[in-house]
Structures are given as structure tokens and as C-alpha cells.
Write a protein that holds these residues in place. Structure first.
Motif, short mmCIF file in Angstrom:
data_model
loop_
_atom_site.label_atom_id
_atom_site.label_comp_id
_atom_site.label_asym_id
_atom_site.label_seq_id
_atom_site.Cartn_x
_atom_site.Cartn_y
_atom_site.Cartn_z
N SER A 169 -12.35 5.75 -16.52
CA SER A 169 -11.79 4.43 -16.81
C SER A 169 -12.69 3.28 -16.36
CB SER A 169 -10.44 4.28 -16.11
OG SER A 169 -10.63 4.12 -14.71
N GLY A 170 -13.81 3.61 -15.70
CA GLY A 170 -14.64 2.56 -15.13
C GLY A 170 -14.47 2.44 -13.63
N GLY A 171 -13.52 3.19 -13.09
CA GLY A 171 -13.41 3.29 -11.64
C GLY A 171 -12.77 2.11 -10.95
N ILE A 172 -12.11 1.23 -11.70
CA ILE A 172 -11.47 0.07 -11.10
C ILE A 172 -9.96 0.30 -11.03
CG2 ILE A 172 -11.01 -2.39 -11.29
CD1 ILE A 172 -13.90 -1.70 -10.56
N HIS A 173 -9.47 0.39 -9.78
CA HIS A 173 -8.04 0.56 -9.51
C HIS A 173 -7.70 -0.33 -8.31
CE1 HIS A 173 -8.49 4.01 -12.15
NE2 HIS A 173 -9.49 4.42 -11.39
N ASP A 174 -6.42 -0.37 -7.96
CA ASP A 174 -6.04 -1.24 -6.84
C ASP A 174 -5.19 -0.47 -5.84
OD1 ASP A 174 -5.38 -3.77 -5.39
OD2 ASP A 174 -3.38 -3.18 -6.06
N THR A 175 -5.50 -0.69 -4.56
CA THR A 175 -4.69 -0.10 -3.48
C THR A 175 -4.07 -1.18 -2.59
OG1 THR A 175 -6.51 0.03 -1.88
CG2 THR A 175 -6.25 1.90 -3.41
N LEU A 176 -4.16 -2.45 -3.00
CA LEU A 176 -3.78 -3.55 -2.12
C LEU A 176 -2.42 -4.16 -2.45
CD1 LEU A 176 -7.20 -5.43 -1.97
CD2 LEU A 176 -6.22 -3.90 -0.24
N MET A 177 -2.06 -4.18 -3.72
CA MET A 177 -0.91 -4.97 -4.13
C MET A 177 0.39 -4.16 -4.13
SD MET A 177 -2.07 -7.94 -4.51
CE MET A 177 -3.61 -8.82 -4.78
N ALA A 178 1.43 -4.76 -3.60
CA ALA A 178 2.76 -4.16 -3.65
C ALA A 178 3.22 -4.04 -5.10
CB ALA A 178 3.75 -5.01 -2.87
N ALA A 179 4.13 -3.10 -5.34
CA ALA A 179 4.74 -2.99 -6.66
C ALA A 179 5.47 -4.29 -6.98
CB ALA A 179 5.72 -1.82 -6.69
N CYS A 180 5.47 -4.67 -8.25
CA CYS A 180 6.23 -5.86 -8.62
C CYS A 180 7.73 -5.56 -8.51
CB CYS A 180 5.84 -6.35 -10.02
SG CYS A 180 6.17 -5.22 -11.38
N ASP A 181 8.49 -6.62 -8.32
CA ASP A 181 9.94 -6.50 -8.13
C ASP A 181 10.60 -7.78 -8.62
OD1 ASP A 181 9.37 -8.37 -6.07
OD2 ASP A 181 9.20 -6.77 -4.59
N VAL A 182 11.91 -7.83 -8.58
CA VAL A 182 12.61 -9.00 -9.13
C VAL A 182 12.20 -10.28 -8.41
CG1 VAL A 182 14.61 -7.78 -10.06
CG2 VAL A 182 14.62 -8.50 -7.67
N TYR A 183 11.89 -10.16 -7.13
CA TYR A 183 11.53 -11.35 -6.35
C TYR A 183 10.17 -11.89 -6.78
CZ TYR A 183 15.09 -8.85 -3.84
OH TYR A 183 16.24 -8.16 -3.54
N ARG A 184 9.26 -10.95 -7.12
CA ARG A 184 7.94 -11.36 -7.61
C ARG A 184 8.09 -12.22 -8.88
NH1 ARG A 184 2.92 -13.02 -7.25
NH2 ARG A 184 1.31 -11.75 -8.24
N TYR A 185 8.94 -11.76 -9.78
CA TYR A 185 9.09 -12.50 -11.04
C TYR A 185 9.85 -13.81 -10.84
CZ TYR A 185 6.90 -8.52 -13.17
OH TYR A 185 5.97 -7.55 -13.48
N GLN A 186 10.77 -13.81 -9.89
CA GLN A 186 11.43 -15.10 -9.57
C GLN A 186 10.40 -16.12 -9.10
OE1 GLN A 186 14.47 -14.18 -6.69
NE2 GLN A 186 15.80 -13.17 -8.20
N ARG A 187 9.48 -15.65 -8.23
CA ARG A 187 8.46 -16.57 -7.71
C ARG A 187 7.50 -17.01 -8.80
NH1 ARG A 187 8.23 -17.02 -2.10
NH2 ARG A 187 6.13 -17.88 -2.28
N LEU A 188 7.34 -16.19 -9.83
CA LEU A 188 6.48 -16.55 -10.95
C LEU A 188 7.22 -17.40 -11.98
CD1 LEU A 188 4.57 -13.17 -11.43
CD2 LEU A 188 3.58 -15.34 -10.68
N GLY A 189 8.47 -17.73 -11.68
CA GLY A 189 9.19 -18.66 -12.52
C GLY A 189 10.07 -18.05 -13.59
N CYS A 190 10.27 -16.73 -13.55
CA CYS A 190 11.11 -16.09 -14.57
C CYS A 190 12.58 -16.32 -14.25
CB CYS A 190 10.84 -14.59 -14.62
SG CYS A 190 9.16 -14.20 -15.13
N ASP A 191 13.32 -16.69 -15.25
CA ASP A 191 14.76 -16.82 -15.13
C ASP A 191 15.41 -15.50 -15.50
OD1 ASP A 191 14.79 -19.49 -14.36
OD2 ASP A 191 14.70 -20.18 -16.44
#
Ligand SMILES: [Zn+2]
Length: 199
Positions: free
Chosen positions: A85-107
Motif C-alpha cells: 500500500s506504500g507503507g503509510i498507516h497510523d498508530t496515533l489517532m483514536a477511533a472516530c466517535d460521535v463526539y468527534r463528529y460533534q466537534r467537527l460540526g455535524c448535527d
């Protein structure tokens, strides 16, 4: 014999049982889909793949071919055998959740990887004890020399994959991340399906 492909539907989760020694091929079918990945010991679900323990073990931010990811009890659980795949993955970020989308402005409700994990595990008769930080396959979170992070589109291509080997009997769970606010699933911000195959 071709591997039997199991779909991880767009914006959804899927889990499966994997026996020690089996391999799991995770395919970025359309090329730009982040796949959050978790693994739990079958013997005790409170032992699971841990990003912070794995980083201490492999001494990298991103696993390379040959690296073994560790559990929260520091035992190998999944080894990366191949990566096209090119070897780019992430080990730093938490899984997204309802609170993440609230903070991003989703209603209202927004699909999210945390709920997808719970649903996927429920579908195979299990309940995760918590939402561990996932191995975010294909997720592109570059860092700068002064420690800044950003959310960027994947570098993976359609049909590229990672091949993992189970180092214990485990339950593996995936979420085709429904993130459509940030461009981590491509600049089109359109989550797609992905697939995996057991062998
Ligand atoms: Zn997500």
C-alpha cells in the motif's frame, strides 16, 4: 484457489475469528479507504492489540514488514508480513466517535468507527471491553520535525493490501471509517467499502 473476500461495507464494521497462524489480507479495494483495525485475544478480550505497547516494541510510529504488533500485555498478536500500500498507516489517532463528529460540526448522528467496532463484535457474539486505539490501516497522518500532525489523503492504490499473521487465536474487527468531513478517505471525502480475506 482465490481467497474468499469478505466485505467491510462502506461506513460499517465487520469482525471475524482468526486462528493462530492464519493470515488476514486487508485490501484497500478502491484505494483511498482508511480501515480501523482491532484485534482481541479469544482467551480474554481484555487483552488486545495496543498501539502504545506496539510502538514501544517496534520503536517506530508505523509498523514495517516483519514487525509484530503487541497486546496490552506485550505479547505479539499480529505480524505484518506484506504491504503493497506504500507503507503509510497510523498508530496515533483514536477511533472516530460521535463526539468527534460533534466537534467537527455535524448535527445529529454520524456513523463512526467506535460504534462500528461494537456492532461488528456484537454480530459475532462478543462485546469489546473498551475501544482500544486502532491500527488505522492506510491512514496518512504525516508528522513534521517539530511534532505537528495533519490529516491527509491515503497514498494507497486500488487493490493494494496488507497481509497480517495472527500470533494467537483472536477476534479481528475492522471499520471502513465513515469520516467524510476531513480528507483522510481521499479528497472526494467519500467513504467506500474495503475487503479482507482469511487464509
Ligand atoms: Zn473512523
Amino acid at each position: 484457489m482465490p481467497d474468499e473476500l469478505i466485505a467491510i461495507p462502506a461506513r460499517s464494521g465487520k469482525a471475524a475469528f482468526v486462528t493462530r497462524g492464519q493470515t488476514v489480507k486487508v485490501i484497500n479495494t478502491h484505494g483511498e479507504q482508511v480501515v480501523d483495525t482491532w484485534a482481541f485475544s479469544r482467551a480474554d478480550l481484555t487483552e488486545f492489540m495496543s498501539m502504545e505497547h506496539s510502538r514501544a516494541g517496534i520503536q517506530r510510529l508505523i509498523p514495517a514488514v516483519g514487525d509484530a504488533m503487541l497486546t496490552n500485555r506485550r505479547r505479539p498478536i499480529l505480524t505484518l508480513l506484506e504491504d503493497t500500500s506504500g507503507g503509510i498507516h497510523d498508530t496515533l489517532m483514536a477511533a472516530c466517535d460521535v463526539y468527534r463528529y460533534q466537534r467537527l460540526g455535524c448535527d445529529g448522528y454520524h456513523d463512526n468507527c467506535t460504534d462500528n467496532l461494537a456492532q461488528a463484535m456484537r454480530n459475532i457474539g462478543l462485546a469489546p471491553p473498551e475501544t482500544p486505539s486502532p491500527l488505522n490501516l492506510f491512514m496518512n497522518i504525516p508528522w513534521t520535525a517539530d511534532g505537528m500532525l495533519s490529516f491527509e489523503p491515503p497514498v494507497s492504490t486500488p487493490g493494494s493490501y496488507v497481509l497480517l499473521r495472527a500470533e494467537m487465536d483472536l477476534a479481528i474487527a475492522f471499520s471502513a471509517c465513515p469520516q467524510d468531513v476531513l480528507p483522510i478517505n481521499g479528497i472526494g471525502r467519500t467513504p467506500t467499502e474495503a475487503h479482507f480475506a482469511l487464509a
